[in-house]
Design a protein around this motif. Structure first.
Motif, PDB file in Angstrom:
ATOM      1  N   LYS A  38       2.155   4.823   1.177  1.00  0.00           N
ATOM      2  CA  LYS A  38       1.951   5.471   2.345  1.00  0.00           C
ATOM      3  C   LYS A  38       3.072   7.298   1.736  1.00  0.00           C
ATOM      4  O   LYS A  38       3.175   7.048   0.813  1.00  0.00           O
ATOM      5  N   ASN A  63       1.986  -5.579   2.457  1.00  0.00           N
ATOM      6  CA  ASN A  63       1.031  -6.474   3.051  1.00  0.00           C
ATOM      7  C   ASN A  63       1.572  -7.269   3.667  1.00  0.00           C
ATOM      8  O   ASN A  63       2.321  -8.097   3.157  1.00  0.00           O
ATOM      9  N   GLY A 121      -2.760   4.906   0.131  1.00  0.00           N
ATOM     10  CA  GLY A 121      -3.702   4.040   0.245  1.00  0.00           C
ATOM     11  C   GLY A 121      -3.601   3.523  -0.567  1.00  0.00           C
ATOM     12  O   GLY A 121      -4.223   2.352  -1.065  1.00  0.00           O
ATOM     13  N   ASP A 122      -3.231   2.945  -2.304  1.00  0.00           N
ATOM     14  CA  ASP A 122      -3.564   2.333  -3.473  1.00  0.00           C
ATOM     15  C   ASP A 122      -2.732   1.317  -2.841  1.00  0.00           C
ATOM     16  O   ASP A 122      -1.665   1.549  -2.920  1.00  0.00           O
ATOM     17  N   ILE A 123      -3.201  -0.089  -3.362  1.00  0.00           N
ATOM     18  CA  ILE A 123      -2.326  -0.988  -3.217  1.00  0.00           C
ATOM     19  C   ILE A 123      -2.306  -1.463  -4.617  1.00  0.00           C
ATOM     20  O   ILE A 123      -2.111  -0.954  -5.855  1.00  0.00           O
ATOM     21  N   ARG A 148       0.391  -0.993  -0.145  1.00  0.00           N
ATOM     22  CA  ARG A 148      -0.192  -0.363   0.117  1.00  0.00           C
ATOM     23  C   ARG A 148       0.953   1.453  -0.014  1.00  0.00           C
ATOM     24  O   ARG A 148       1.600   1.045   0.147  1.00  0.00           O
TER      25      ARG A 148
END
Length: 206
Positions: free
Chosen positions: A8, A22, A45-47, A6
């Motif tokens: 940050k 993750n 927040g994008d994965i 993710r």
């Protein structure tokens, strides 16, 4: 090795941030230029799916980055085309085998195999020309002509060309008409086999 993590601390003005995998692991630097393809700018927040490399200072950097949704969509598309390729290979193998058996047994005139082969070669050529024209903004070959070639016996070549040049196979409207031409052609071939249509008489008239 690919990781999923993710984003940050993303700074959209400067175009960089960090990614935390993750489940924990190595925190890596992310730069917007390291994205392979993207439909939008990344946000906090994008994965993402990425690989890790070290720069000259020994710091970890993410590269070959894809947004998770786009990565899944690409994988799904690749799997779809792989399954289509397998299906097409099976279909062509069955058709060529049946055509050869019917010809050798005398149920079909040898000229039909020659016609299928010749039209298939012409169809591959036309697909190749159209693909080249599409990439270079040149005059295109009409879809009606490509369908006519398939209808008259060039559909095996069209199937090969669609995979070879990656051309037309993603256009659902085109492919729907293409498969109709295949079905119609096979129906006519079946009528010839069961002597409902006299192909020799047709050839004589031509």
């Amino acid at each position: 090795m690919k990781y999923q993590g993710r984003i940050k601390q993303w700074d959209d003005v400067k175009g960089f941030g960090f990614v935390e995998p993750n489940g924990g692991g190595i925190r890596a630097f992310v730069h917007i230029k390291a994205f392979k393809q993207r439909s939008r700018r990344p946000i906090n927040g994008d994965i993402i799916i990425y690989e890790i490399e070290k720069d000259k200072q020994g710091s970890h950097r993410a590269h070959n980055i894809s947004l998770l949704k786009e990565y899944k969509a690409k994988r799904s598309s690749a799997n779809k085309h792989t399954s289509q390729t397998k299906r097409n290979v099976i279909l062509l193998s069955i058709f060529c085998s049946v055509l050869a058996l019917l010809t050798l047994s005398g149920q079909l005139p040898a000229v039909l195999s020659i016609v299928y082969g010749a039209l298939s070669l012409v169809t591959v050529l036309f697909y190749g020309i159209d693909k080249f024209a599409a990439k270079n903004n040149m005059w295109r070959i009409s879809e009606a002509k490509l369908h006519l070639l398939s209808l008259t016996g060039g559909w095996p070549g069209a199937l090969i060309a669609q995979q070879l040049f990656k051309h037309k196979r993603s256009k659902s409207a085109f492919m729907s008409v293409y498969w109709i031409t295949v079905v119609v052609n096979l129906i006519v071939l079946g009528l010839i086999v069961f002597e409902v249509v006299d192909v020799q008489a047709i050839m004589i008239e031509i």
